[in-house]
Design a protein around this motif. Structure first.
Motif, mmCIF file in Angstrom:
data_model
loop_
_atom_site.group_PDB
_atom_site.id
_atom_site.type_symbol
_atom_site.label_atom_id
_atom_site.label_comp_id
_atom_site.label_asym_id
_atom_site.label_seq_id
_atom_site.Cartn_x
_atom_site.Cartn_y
_atom_site.Cartn_z
ATOM 1 N N ARG A 73 6.782 14.804 -28.450
ATOM 2 C CA ARG A 73 5.933 14.113 -29.310
ATOM 3 C C ARG A 73 5.292 13.283 -28.292
ATOM 4 O O ARG A 73 5.535 12.035 -28.283
ATOM 5 C CB ARG A 73 6.776 13.652 -30.550
ATOM 6 C CG ARG A 73 5.557 13.049 -31.505
ATOM 7 C CD ARG A 73 6.231 12.846 -32.867
ATOM 8 N NE ARG A 73 5.432 12.057 -33.738
ATOM 9 C CZ ARG A 73 4.293 12.567 -34.534
ATOM 10 N NH1 ARG A 73 4.278 14.051 -34.518
ATOM 11 N NH2 ARG A 73 3.609 11.689 -35.347
ATOM 12 N N GLY A 74 4.208 13.525 -27.736
ATOM 13 C CA GLY A 74 3.502 12.732 -26.848
ATOM 14 C C GLY A 74 2.465 11.440 -27.505
ATOM 15 O O GLY A 74 2.241 11.717 -28.888
ATOM 16 N N LEU A 75 1.871 10.920 -26.808
ATOM 17 C CA LEU A 75 0.971 9.990 -27.511
ATOM 18 C C LEU A 75 -0.007 10.447 -28.210
ATOM 19 O O LEU A 75 -0.737 10.212 -29.232
ATOM 20 C CB LEU A 75 0.234 8.861 -26.456
ATOM 21 C CG LEU A 75 1.305 7.895 -25.694
ATOM 22 C CD1 LEU A 75 0.597 7.227 -24.585
ATOM 23 C CD2 LEU A 75 1.680 6.888 -26.735
ATOM 24 N N PRO A 76 -0.758 11.648 -27.754
ATOM 25 C CA PRO A 76 -1.713 12.334 -28.606
ATOM 26 C C PRO A 76 -1.221 12.449 -30.170
ATOM 27 O O PRO A 76 -1.900 12.243 -31.150
ATOM 28 C CB PRO A 76 -2.275 13.543 -27.873
ATOM 29 C CG PRO A 76 -2.102 13.359 -26.551
ATOM 30 C CD PRO A 76 -0.528 12.413 -26.442
ATOM 31 N N ALA A 77 0.017 13.321 -30.100
ATOM 32 C CA ALA A 77 0.496 13.696 -31.463
ATOM 33 C C ALA A 77 0.743 12.216 -32.219
ATOM 34 O O ALA A 77 0.461 12.266 -33.234
ATOM 35 C CB ALA A 77 1.821 14.393 -31.401
ATOM 36 N N ILE A 78 1.282 11.147 -31.693
ATOM 37 C CA ILE A 78 1.495 9.973 -32.283
ATOM 38 C C ILE A 78 0.411 9.571 -32.922
ATOM 39 O O ILE A 78 0.283 8.656 -33.925
ATOM 40 C CB ILE A 78 2.285 9.118 -31.532
ATOM 41 C CG1 ILE A 78 3.693 9.573 -31.024
ATOM 42 C CG2 ILE A 78 2.559 7.616 -31.868
ATOM 43 C CD1 ILE A 78 4.495 8.817 -29.989
ATOM 44 N N MET A 79 -0.774 9.445 -32.188
ATOM 45 C CA MET A 79 -1.915 8.918 -32.376
ATOM 46 C C MET A 79 -2.665 9.950 -33.379
ATOM 47 O O MET A 79 -3.826 9.325 -33.865
ATOM 48 C CB MET A 79 -2.838 8.478 -30.997
ATOM 49 C CG MET A 79 -1.970 7.422 -30.342
ATOM 50 S SD MET A 79 -2.793 7.201 -28.669
ATOM 51 C CE MET A 79 -4.263 6.426 -29.248
ATOM 52 N N GLY A 80 -2.311 10.917 -33.748
ATOM 53 C CA GLY A 80 -3.169 11.874 -34.265
ATOM 54 C C GLY A 80 -4.429 12.215 -33.852
ATOM 55 O O GLY A 80 -5.407 12.519 -34.464
ATOM 56 N N ILE A 81 -4.479 12.547 -32.330
ATOM 57 C CA ILE A 81 -5.744 13.117 -31.890
ATOM 58 C C ILE A 81 -5.547 14.265 -31.159
ATOM 59 O O ILE A 81 -4.197 14.693 -30.747
ATOM 60 C CB ILE A 81 -6.379 11.885 -30.785
ATOM 61 C CG1 ILE A 81 -5.375 11.739 -29.693
ATOM 62 C CG2 ILE A 81 -6.676 10.727 -31.356
ATOM 63 C CD1 ILE A 81 -5.795 10.485 -28.616
ATOM 64 N N ASP A 82 -6.600 15.104 -30.764
ATOM 65 C CA ASP A 82 -6.306 16.233 -29.999
ATOM 66 C C ASP A 82 -6.260 15.885 -28.601
ATOM 67 O O ASP A 82 -6.761 15.092 -28.001
ATOM 68 C CB ASP A 82 -7.660 17.092 -29.992
ATOM 69 C CG ASP A 82 -7.405 18.660 -29.733
ATOM 70 O OD1 ASP A 82 -7.221 18.658 -28.255
ATOM 71 O OD2 ASP A 82 -7.469 19.530 -30.399
ATOM 72 N N PRO A 83 -5.058 16.523 -27.858
ATOM 73 C CA PRO A 83 -5.035 16.474 -26.412
ATOM 74 C C PRO A 83 -6.327 16.430 -25.579
ATOM 75 O O PRO A 83 -6.425 15.984 -24.647
ATOM 76 C CB PRO A 83 -3.697 17.353 -25.944
ATOM 77 C CG PRO A 83 -3.038 17.575 -27.254
ATOM 78 C CD PRO A 83 -4.261 17.363 -28.388
ATOM 79 N N ASP A 84 -7.216 17.280 -25.912
ATOM 80 C CA ASP A 84 -8.269 17.424 -25.026
ATOM 81 C C ASP A 84 -9.288 16.363 -25.230
ATOM 82 O O ASP A 84 -10.290 16.472 -24.533
ATOM 83 C CB ASP A 84 -8.994 18.781 -25.606
ATOM 84 C CG ASP A 84 -8.199 19.999 -25.232
ATOM 85 O OD1 ASP A 84 -7.233 20.089 -24.285
ATOM 86 O OD2 ASP A 84 -8.288 21.145 -26.055
ATOM 87 N N ASP A 85 -9.051 15.524 -26.361
ATOM 88 C CA ASP A 85 -9.853 14.287 -26.641
ATOM 89 C C ASP A 85 -9.609 13.051 -25.881
ATOM 90 O O ASP A 85 -10.066 12.144 -26.325
ATOM 91 C CB ASP A 85 -10.218 14.307 -28.024
ATOM 92 C CG ASP A 85 -10.907 15.246 -28.759
ATOM 93 O OD1 ASP A 85 -11.561 16.122 -27.912
ATOM 94 O OD2 ASP A 85 -10.716 15.674 -29.712
ATOM 95 N N VAL A 86 -8.588 13.209 -25.180
ATOM 96 C CA VAL A 86 -7.895 11.875 -24.693
ATOM 97 C C VAL A 86 -9.012 11.451 -23.595
ATOM 98 O O VAL A 86 -9.688 12.099 -23.109
ATOM 99 C CB VAL A 86 -6.546 11.982 -24.006
ATOM 100 C CG1 VAL A 86 -5.521 12.411 -25.098
ATOM 101 C CG2 VAL A 86 -6.576 12.786 -22.861
ATOM 102 N N GLY A 87 -9.018 10.029 -23.698
ATOM 103 C CA GLY A 87 -10.032 9.546 -22.539
ATOM 104 C C GLY A 87 -9.962 8.100 -22.606
ATOM 105 O O GLY A 87 -9.686 7.299 -23.661
#
Length: 292
Positions: A228-242
């Motif tokens: 359960r990485g940070l994108p899942a914890i933050m509720g965002i799509d991994p492709d949208d990180v930045g």
């Protein structure tokens, strides 16, 4: 300079039992100690928690951060601490001052008694609690943890000082709150979805962290939980990180999406499908603690 490490309350979600969860938290505490983190913040992740929740994580980490000579007096007996015997020792390095006014080792003490004569008795790991004068600009109360600078053990010469306690502090905060602190500095999300760390990028990043601006050297690094990485914890799509460009950190560009200055993959060629949080902490903090 302040180094803050953020870990989720779901940190022990894959642990089979309380003993294994306690051991895992011990390695998290070790990583924070080895790389001189000043603060270990637990970020709520209720959707990822299982049997052992954030309260357990916070209690064990606070216990681990407490000097061994104070643990029994501070914590007594609690269900969460059933297996603390498996915690690895932290061996926090004593901090020694260089000037004539602040030389001596700095230790954490517990105020056990407050007198009416401006003195207190403090348990700081000596054979017996010692009596110390309270500086005029300080107020202390029974049960409070204080910093004690010890100049000599025989005879005992020590004083209370208004300095940060040795080791790291443990607290809880929402992610937004932790990232908006005045001493947050450069905010990095450690994630396999981030830009891969290279020697060139590391040099740029070190320069950005230790620049000449006010607050230079301050650093906040956030980690996810097993599976359960940070994108899942933050509720965002991994492709949208930045952002995922070190240049954004160097130029001071602001991110209006995920609140981090950089998403960074410090284990770009990982040989395991899952890198545990404590393993990611050692790999990431080892790189980011380097200086020019």
């Amino acid at each position: 300079m302040t180094t803050s490490v953020l870990v989720p309350s779901s940190l022990t979600r894959e642990a089979e039992d309380k003993r294994e969860a306690t051991r895992k938290l011990g390695y998290v505490a070790r990583a924070a100690t080895v790389f001189r983190a000043d603060r270990l913040t637990i970020v709520p992740d209720p959707d990822g928690e299982r049997k052992l929740d954030g309260g357990f994580v916070e209690t064990v980490l606070r216990y681990a951060a407490t000097p061994p000579y104070l643990r029994k007096e501070v914590w007594g007996t609690r269900d969460e601490l059933e297996y603390v015997g498996v915690l690895p020792p932290l061996h926090v390095t004593p901090r020694t001052g260089s000037g004539s006014d602040d030389s001596g080792s700095l230790r954490q003490g517990l105020v056990t008694e407050v007198g009416s004569d401006g003195r207190v008795r403090v348990n700081c790991g000596m054979q017996h609690p010692i009596s110390l004068a309270v500086p005029s600009d300080m107020e202390v109360s029974e049960g409070e943890r204080v910093a004690v600078r010890i100049y000599s053990r025989r005879p005992v010469r020590a004083k209370l000082v208004d300095e940060p306690l040795p080791g790291f502090a443990v607290d809880r905060a929402d992610l937004d709150e932790a990232l908006s602190r005045a001493d947050a500095g450069v905010r990095i999300a450690a994630s396999r979805h981030g830009v891969e760390l290279t020697t060139d990028r590391l040099g740029q990043l070190v320069e950005a962290i230790h620049g000449e601006d006010d607050g230079a050297g301050d650093l906040t690094v956030a980690f996810g939980a097993p599976e359960r990485g940070l994108p899942a914890i933050m509720g965002i799509d991994p492709d949208d990180v930045g952002p995922t460009d070190v240049e954004d950190v160097v130029t001071g560009s602001e991110s209006d999406t995920t609140r981090f200055d950089l998403w960074l993959n410090t284990i770009p060629d990982q040989g395991s499908e899952v890198v545990r949080t404590e393993e990611a902490m050692f790999a990431t903090l080892a790189c980011l603690s380097l200086t020019e």
